[in-house]
Design a protein around this motif. Sequence first.
Motif, PDB file in Angstrom:
ATOM      1  N   ILE A  31      14.101  -3.835  88.681  1.00 47.76           N
ATOM      2  CA  ILE A  31      13.738  -2.414  88.705  1.00 47.76           C
ATOM      3  C   ILE A  31      12.293  -2.239  89.142  1.00 47.76           C
ATOM      4  N   ARG A  32      11.423  -3.121  88.690  1.00 49.04           N
ATOM      5  CA  ARG A  32      10.006  -3.051  89.094  1.00 49.04           C
ATOM      6  C   ARG A  32       9.883  -3.194  90.611  1.00 49.04           C
ATOM      7  N   ALA A  33      10.640  -4.120  91.198  1.00 50.45           N
ATOM      8  CA  ALA A  33      10.597  -4.318  92.646  1.00 50.45           C
ATOM      9  C   ALA A  33      11.158  -3.093  93.378  1.00 50.45           C
ATOM     10  N   ILE A  34      12.271  -2.565  92.888  1.00 47.63           N
ATOM     11  CA  ILE A  34      12.867  -1.373  93.510  1.00 47.63           C
ATOM     12  C   ILE A  34      11.911  -0.193  93.399  1.00 47.63           C
ATOM     13  N   HIS A  35      11.345  -0.007  92.232  1.00 40.36           N
ATOM     14  CA  HIS A  35      10.402   1.099  92.007  1.00 40.36           C
ATOM     15  C   HIS A  35       9.213   0.983  92.958  1.00 40.36           C
ATOM     16  N   ASN A  36       8.702  -0.233  93.112  1.00 43.19           N
ATOM     17  CA  ASN A  36       7.570  -0.445  94.015  1.00 43.19           C
ATOM     18  C   ASN A  36       7.932  -0.063  95.446  1.00 43.19           C
ATOM     19  N   LEU A  37       9.097  -0.486  95.898  1.00 50.22           N
ATOM     20  CA  LEU A  37       9.502  -0.197  97.271  1.00 50.22           C
ATOM     21  C   LEU A  37       9.810   1.284  97.483  1.00 50.22           C
ATOM     22  N   VAL A  38      10.550   1.880  96.567  1.00 50.85           N
ATOM     23  CA  VAL A  38      11.044   3.243  96.775  1.00 50.85           C
ATOM     24  C   VAL A  38      10.019   4.299  96.355  1.00 50.85           C
ATOM     25  N   LYS A  39       9.504   4.190  95.157  1.00 52.42           N
ATOM     26  CA  LYS A  39       8.631   5.244  94.624  1.00 52.42           C
ATOM     27  C   LYS A  39       7.171   5.074  95.027  1.00 52.42           C
ATOM     28  N   VAL A  40       6.687   3.846  95.064  1.00 50.82           N
ATOM     29  CA  VAL A  40       5.271   3.613  95.381  1.00 50.82           C
ATOM     30  C   VAL A  40       5.040   3.546  96.885  1.00 50.82           C
ATOM     31  N   ARG A  41       5.872   2.756  97.585  1.00 55.14           N
ATOM     32  CA  ARG A  41       5.646   2.540  99.008  1.00 55.14           C
ATOM     33  C   ARG A  41       6.452   3.475  99.904  1.00 55.14           C
ATOM     34  N   GLY A  42       7.417   4.211  99.344  1.00 50.92           N
ATOM     35  CA  GLY A  42       8.114   5.244 100.086  1.00 50.92           C
ATOM     36  C   GLY A  42       9.264   4.805 100.970  1.00 50.92           C
ATOM     37  N   PHE A  43       9.831   3.648 100.727  1.00 48.02           N
ATOM     38  CA  PHE A  43      10.967   3.186 101.520  1.00 48.02           C
ATOM     39  C   PHE A  43      12.223   3.971 101.150  1.00 48.02           C
ATOM     40  N   LYS A  44      13.125   4.110 102.093  1.00 43.29           N
ATOM     41  CA  LYS A  44      14.451   4.652 101.828  1.00 43.29           C
ATOM     42  C   LYS A  44      15.254   3.585 101.076  1.00 43.29           C
ATOM     43  N   LEU A  45      16.301   4.004 100.377  1.00 44.14           N
ATOM     44  CA  LEU A  45      17.080   3.063  99.580  1.00 44.14           C
ATOM     45  C   LEU A  45      17.699   1.956 100.426  1.00 44.14           C
ATOM     46  N   ALA A  46      18.230   2.304 101.588  1.00 41.26           N
ATOM     47  CA  ALA A  46      18.849   1.300 102.456  1.00 41.26           C
ATOM     48  C   ALA A  46      17.819   0.257 102.911  1.00 41.26           C
ATOM     49  N   SER A  47      16.620   0.714 103.242  1.00 41.62           N
ATOM     50  CA  SER A  47      15.558  -0.212 103.663  1.00 41.62           C
ATOM     51  C   SER A  47      15.121  -1.094 102.503  1.00 41.62           C
ATOM     52  N   ALA A  48      14.989  -0.500 101.331  1.00 40.14           N
ATOM     53  CA  ALA A  48      14.583  -1.274 100.153  1.00 40.14           C
ATOM     54  C   ALA A  48      15.635  -2.332  99.821  1.00 40.14           C
ATOM     55  N   ARG A  49      16.902  -1.966  99.908  1.00 42.34           N
ATOM     56  CA  ARG A  49      17.990  -2.913  99.649  1.00 42.34           C
ATOM     57  C   ARG A  49      17.936  -4.073 100.641  1.00 42.34           C
ATOM     58  N   LYS A  50      17.702  -3.759 101.907  1.00 44.02           N
ATOM     59  CA  LYS A  50      17.638  -4.787 102.947  1.00 44.02           C
ATOM     60  C   LYS A  50      16.456  -5.726 102.707  1.00 44.02           C
ATOM     61  N   ILE A  51      15.315  -5.155 102.364  1.00 45.81           N
ATOM     62  CA  ILE A  51      14.121  -5.969 102.103  1.00 45.81           C
ATOM     63  C   ILE A  51      14.346  -6.878 100.906  1.00 45.81           C
ATOM     64  N   LEU A  52      14.925  -6.333  99.849  1.00 46.76           N
ATOM     65  CA  LEU A  52      15.184  -7.147  98.650  1.00 46.76           C
ATOM     66  C   LEU A  52      16.169  -8.269  98.941  1.00 46.76           C
ATOM     67  N   ASN A  53      17.174  -7.998  99.737  1.00 50.39           N
ATOM     68  CA  ASN A  53      18.143  -9.039 100.068  1.00 50.39           C
ATOM     69  C   ASN A  53      17.532 -10.137 100.932  1.00 50.39           C
ATOM     70  N   GLN A  54      16.625  -9.777 101.814  1.00 50.08           N
ATOM     71  CA  GLN A  54      16.041 -10.750 102.736  1.00 50.08           C
ATOM     72  C   GLN A  54      14.889 -11.539 102.131  1.00 50.08           C
ATOM     73  N   ASN A  55      14.040 -10.866 101.348  1.00 52.36           N
ATOM     74  CA  ASN A  55      12.809 -11.518 100.919  1.00 52.36           C
ATOM     75  C   ASN A  55      12.431 -11.078  99.508  1.00 52.36           C
ATOM     76  N   ARG A  56      13.209 -11.419  98.538  1.00 49.31           N
ATOM     77  CA  ARG A  56      12.973 -10.980  97.164  1.00 49.31           C
ATOM     78  C   ARG A  56      11.660 -11.522  96.605  1.00 49.31           C
ATOM     79  N   LYS A  57      11.356 -12.800  96.857  1.00 44.98           N
ATOM     80  CA  LYS A  57      10.130 -13.391  96.303  1.00 44.98           C
ATOM     81  C   LYS A  57       8.889 -12.744  96.903  1.00 44.98           C
ATOM     82  N   GLY A  58       8.938 -12.441  98.178  1.00 46.30           N
ATOM     83  CA  GLY A  58       7.799 -11.783  98.815  1.00 46.30           C
ATOM     84  C   GLY A  58       7.566 -10.389  98.257  1.00 46.30           C
ATOM     85  N   VAL A  59       8.640  -9.677  97.988  1.00 50.88           N
ATOM     86  CA  VAL A  59       8.538  -8.338  97.410  1.00 50.88           C
ATOM     87  C   VAL A  59       7.945  -8.415  96.017  1.00 50.88           C
TER      88      VAL A  59
END
Length: 116
Positions: free
Chosen positions: A60-88
Amino acid sequence: MALNLDKNLKLYYSIKEVAEMFDLNESTLRYWEQEFPMLKPKTSGPAKIRQYQEKDIEVIRAIHNLVKVRGFKLASARKILNQNRKGVDKKADVLESLINVRSELQALRKQLDFLQ
């Protein structure tokens, strides 16, 4: 059995507690569970009461960072998390550290302004 030195001994958190941690609505967390397959809290009883563990809170912290803090759309955040979870996760930790440092510096500045 070894002594657990971790001060946070709570194993499970309710949806309300987790929502308050991130200043979100409970419905937002439920929606994220549908959108992000890696977010699956334990459910118990016939009422399917959600019980979040630390690993769920990290997701949830990673999702919150991507969506609420950095402003990514949900589809983009999902793709980023699937590709590079440790980097996120690492970027989220760095961002959180920087926010804490900024808060401390602002507090120091207020103290210095008060002394002058």
